[in-house]
Design a protein around this motif. Sequence first.
Motif: not given
Length: 240
Positions: A228-232, A28-30, A206-208
Motif C-alpha cells: 500500500f506504499i507509493g514510492l515517488e 502476521g497477515f503479510v 514492487a511495480s515497475w
Amino acid sequence: MAKKTKRIIKIVLGVVVFLTLPSVLFFGFVYFKYNEDVPTGIKGVEADALATKMLDALDYVAYKKTNYIEWTFKRKHHYQWFKTESLCHVLWESYKVELDLLNPSESKAFVHSFRVHNEKADDLIKQATTFFNNDSFWLVAPYKVFDEGTERRIATTKNGEKGLLITYTSGGTTPGDSYLWLLDESGKPRSFRMWVDILPIGGLEASWSDWTITESGAQLPTFHKLLFIGLEMGDVIGTE
C-alpha cells in the motif's frame, strides 16, 4: 497508592496493546501471505540472454549516453547526478553533500550552504552515500544487471512464471540482496520481487510500470507501488 499505580500500569499496557496489536496482526497477515524463500535458478546463456533482452527493451544505449539525471525520492531526497563524471549532489533538509562516487574522500558536505569538516562531514557523507545507494537503485536498477558482482539466473515463481533472478554478491550498501524481475513479452520490467536484508519478509513485489522517456532517450520510472506504499521519484530528468 498501590491501587492507583496498578491502575496506571493497566492503562499504559492497554494503550500499548491497542496501538501495537493491529500492527502485529497486519505484519502476521503479510508475512504468511507473501513470505517465501529465494527461488532457485539456473545460471548460463539463457539468463544472460534474458538480461540482454531487458536492456534492449529499455534502450540501454540511450541510458549509457545519459550524462545527467535528476530526481527526488519520496519528496525527501533530491539528486543531481553527473553520471559520466561519477559525481552526485545529494540534498535533504538543510544538508547538501557533493558525493564523489569514485573517490569518497574527495566528497564535500554542507549545512545551510556552509561547508563542514571532520566528524560532522564524515557522518553526512556516509548518510548521503546510503541514500544514494538505495534511492538510485529504485531509479536505475534494471540497467545494473551486468554490474560487477552480479549473478544472473532463470528462476520460476510458485505460479509457474519465469523471471530473471539477479543477486548482488558485492557492492552497494547491502550485498547479498536478490531481485526477481518479472517482464512483459518485449522484455520490459513490470515488477520485481525482493529478498533484501532491510526487509523481514522475503518475496515482496514492487511495480515497475510508471515509465517516462527522458530527453536523452533513457527510460526511467517515476513511481513504484509496494503493497500500500507509493514510492515517488518526482520529476525525472535525463539529458546527454
